[in-house]
Design a protein around this motif. Structure first.
Motif, short mmCIF file in Angstrom:
data_model
loop_
_atom_site.label_atom_id
_atom_site.label_comp_id
_atom_site.label_asym_id
_atom_site.label_seq_id
_atom_site.Cartn_x
_atom_site.Cartn_y
_atom_site.Cartn_z
N THR A 1 0.84 -1.18 0.00
CA THR A 1 0.00 0.00 0.00
C THR A 1 0.89 1.25 0.00
O THR A 1 2.11 1.15 0.05
N GLU A 2 0.29 2.43 -0.05
CA GLU A 2 1.11 3.65 -0.14
C GLU A 2 1.99 3.79 1.11
O GLU A 2 1.64 3.29 2.18
N PRO A 3 3.15 4.43 0.97
CA PRO A 3 4.19 4.35 2.00
C PRO A 3 3.76 4.74 3.41
O PRO A 3 4.16 4.08 4.37
N ALA A 4 2.93 5.78 3.58
CA ALA A 4 2.56 6.19 4.94
C ALA A 4 1.73 5.08 5.61
O ALA A 4 1.91 4.79 6.80
N GLN A 5 0.84 4.48 4.83
CA GLN A 5 0.02 3.40 5.39
C GLN A 5 0.90 2.17 5.68
O GLN A 5 0.72 1.48 6.68
#
Ligand SMILES: C[S@@+](CC[C@H](N)C(=O)[O-])C[C@H]1O[C@@H](n2cnc3c(N)ncnc32)[C@H](O)[C@@H]1O
Length: 227
Positions: A109-113
């Motif tokens: 998933t996207e990096p922050a998540q």
């Protein structure tokens, strides 16, 4: 930008997964990989357990389990298993597990998540425990392309792939009998440097690869400095 959208009969989870599709999807070797990576009888927390497709066979193999998912509709298929309905990112259970499982390429998933998922793994793994993770095999990002494959009555059609830097936007259709579900999602390639850094930021350290394609690996908790 991150987008995860699903269509088709039945309920669709916020990340675009079709509940009815996952309810008929069999395990595909995942429980065996996890079982071999953890001690006999190890307790296992699965983050994003869905219908229990992976978790149920692990319970049958003698592991005390707990499954966490944000979708009540997914968990309605898990009445035979202990579960908690919660978002992974903010999960704070008052217990630790011998093993924490983050499967189904949710790490991409996207990096922050991704970092929030790893922090949750760290919060819930025993100091001597192990985190077991399944990512998209790195080679998948180079090879994924429109294609069609049929297995066990499920026809999986990759309709489109769009690459943008580390991200692949993929649209897949699943055909089962006269039912069709689609799932559009974006998957982020994770370099070895990023993985090492994100694990470290979460208080984890890479352990070992579990499969030759580097889809599965372990990580262990790094001892936190005393306050
Ligand atoms: C791709 S499915 C995988 C389900 C299961 N692991 C399997 O392989 O059959 C992802 C699951 O994670 C859940 N999920 C996704 N993001 C989540 C989040 N941030 N918090 C809790 N559950 C989440 C979805 O509801 C869905 O059931």
């Amino acid at each position: 930008m991150t987008y995860n959208v699903g269509t088709g009969p039945g309920e669709i989870t916020p990340d675009g997964c079709a509940v009815d599709f996952y309810a008929l999807l069999p395990p595909m070797g995942e429980p065996e990989v996890v079982h071999a990576a953890v001690p006999q009888g190890a307790s296992i927390l699965e983050l994003g357990c869905g219908t229990g497709r992976i978790l149920r066979p692990l319970a049958d193999l003698g592991h005390p389990v707990l499954g966490v998912d944000e979708s009540p509709a997914m968990l309605a298929h898990c009445t035979d298993l202990p579960t908690a309905c919660a978002a992974i990112e903010t999960l704070r259970l008052d217990r630790r597990f011998d093993a924490v499982l983050l499967a189904s390429t949710m790490l991409n998933t996207e990096p922050a998540q991704r970092r929030a998922f790893l922090a949750t793994c760290r919060r819930h793994v025993d100091p001597q425990g192990v985190v077991v993770i399944q990512q998209s095999a790195p080679s998948w990002f180079d090879t994924v392309a429109p294609s069609e494959v049929e297995h066990g009555g499920i026809r999986r059609v990759v309709r489109s792939v769009r690459r943008d830097g580390p991200r692949a936007d993929v649209v897949v259709a699943y055909h089962v009998g006269d039912r069709t579900w689609t799932h559009a999602w974006d998957s982020y390639r994770i370099s070895q440097e990023e993985l090492t850094a994100d694990l470290a930021a979460a208080g984890l350290r890479f352990g070992r690869w579990l499969t030759d394609d580097h889809a599965w690996f372990t990580a262990g908790p790094v001892a936190l400095p005393s306050p």
